[in-house]
Write a protein that holds these residues in place. Structure first.
Motif, PDB file in Angstrom:
ATOM      1  N   UNK A   1     -45.671  -5.452 -53.183  1.00 49.32           N
ATOM      2  CA  UNK A   1     -46.974  -4.897 -53.536  1.00 49.32           C
ATOM      3  C   UNK A   1     -48.073  -5.146 -52.506  1.00 49.32           C
ATOM      4  N   UNK A   2     -47.749  -5.682 -51.348  1.00 48.06           N
ATOM      5  CA  UNK A   2     -48.738  -6.008 -50.326  1.00 48.06           C
ATOM      6  C   UNK A   2     -48.581  -5.066 -49.133  1.00 48.06           C
ATOM      7  N   UNK A   3     -49.651  -4.354 -48.752  1.00 45.86           N
ATOM      8  CA  UNK A   3     -49.535  -3.376 -47.666  1.00 45.86           C
ATOM      9  C   UNK A   3     -48.916  -3.915 -46.377  1.00 45.86           C
TER      10      UNK A   3
ATOM     11  N   UNK B   1     -46.715  11.486 -46.059  1.00 46.09           N
ATOM     12  CA  UNK B   1     -47.324  10.471 -46.914  1.00 46.09           C
ATOM     13  C   UNK B   1     -46.564  10.410 -48.231  1.00 46.09           C
ATOM     14  N   UNK B   2     -46.202   9.210 -48.640  1.00 46.17           N
ATOM     15  CA  UNK B   2     -45.613   8.975 -49.951  1.00 46.17           C
ATOM     16  C   UNK B   2     -46.723   8.327 -50.762  1.00 46.17           C
ATOM     17  N   UNK B   3     -47.237   9.050 -51.759  1.00 47.08           N
ATOM     18  CA  UNK B   3     -48.410   8.564 -52.481  1.00 47.08           C
ATOM     19  C   UNK B   3     -48.288   8.877 -53.961  1.00 47.08           C
ATOM     20  N   UNK B   4     -49.006   8.097 -54.760  1.00 52.57           N
ATOM     21  CA  UNK B   4     -48.997   8.330 -56.184  1.00 52.57           C
ATOM     22  C   UNK B   4     -49.984   7.432 -56.900  1.00 52.57           C
TER      23      UNK B   4
ATOM     24  N   UNK C   1     -51.624   4.401 -54.644  1.00 58.79           N
ATOM     25  CA  UNK C   1     -50.931   3.802 -53.507  1.00 58.79           C
ATOM     26  C   UNK C   1     -50.586   4.906 -52.524  1.00 58.79           C
ATOM     27  N   UNK C   2     -50.370   4.520 -51.286  1.00 60.27           N
ATOM     28  CA  UNK C   2     -49.953   5.472 -50.267  1.00 60.27           C
ATOM     29  C   UNK C   2     -49.253   4.728 -49.142  1.00 60.27           C
TER      30      UNK C   2
ATOM     31  N   UNK D   1     -50.260   1.601 -45.061  1.00 60.52           N
ATOM     32  CA  UNK D   1     -49.981   1.472 -46.490  1.00 60.52           C
ATOM     33  C   UNK D   1     -51.240   1.001 -47.193  1.00 60.52           C
ATOM     34  N   UNK D   2     -51.446   1.495 -48.414  1.00 62.89           N
ATOM     35  CA  UNK D   2     -52.552   1.024 -49.242  1.00 62.89           C
ATOM     36  C   UNK D   2     -52.053   0.863 -50.666  1.00 62.89           C
TER      37      UNK D   2
END
Length: 135
Positions: A21-23, A65-68, A51-52, A41-42
């Motif tokens: 869970x840490x960018x 980008x993998x985001x959600x 997140x992204x 990463x965010x």
């Protein structure tokens, strides 16, 4: 259709959760092969948070980008999220052998089930290597 991949990480649950869970950690392990990497990463780790991860080919030929959005968070146990019209669940279960990390996600229609399973499993294997190298 749901696809599941999993691994057991030999590390304390707090470290496994932190690395997932840490960018800065995500940028170290989030790739299916050595010719890809995550350049950014965010994480806003809360229900409704976003997140992204920016994934790119190392040769610069392609990226995405993998985001959600996180839909459920139970610290050290469960992360559920939506990405596009798909969902995924990441379960963390402590055991005598370590922490079982199980990722279940909705299949998409562009790639075969085998390609999707192999890609997500490769990323999870990189995650395991990263965490265990840090312990």
């Amino acid at each position: 259709m749901k696809i599941n991949v999993e691994t057991t990480v030999t590390a304390p649950i707090a470290e496994v959760w932190h690395a997932y869970t840490t960018p800065a950690d995500i940028m170290q392990w989030n790739a299916a092969s050595d010719d890809w990497h995550t350049t950014a990463a965010s994480v806003d780790l809360r229900e409704g948070g976003e997140f992204s991860s920016r994934m790119e080919a190392r040769d610069g030929s392609f990226g995405f980008d993998f985001a959600g959005t996180y839909t459920k968070i139970v610290p050290h146990q469960l992360i559920e999220y939506a990405f596009g019209d798909r969902t995924a669940q990441v379960a963390f279960t402590d055991s005598p052998e370590g922490v079982n990390v199980s990722v279940t996600f909705d299949a998409e229609t562009t790639h075969s089930v085998e390609q999707q399973r192999d890609g997500w499993q490769a990323i999870l294997n990189n995650f395991k290597r990263h965490v265990e190298a840090e312990v």
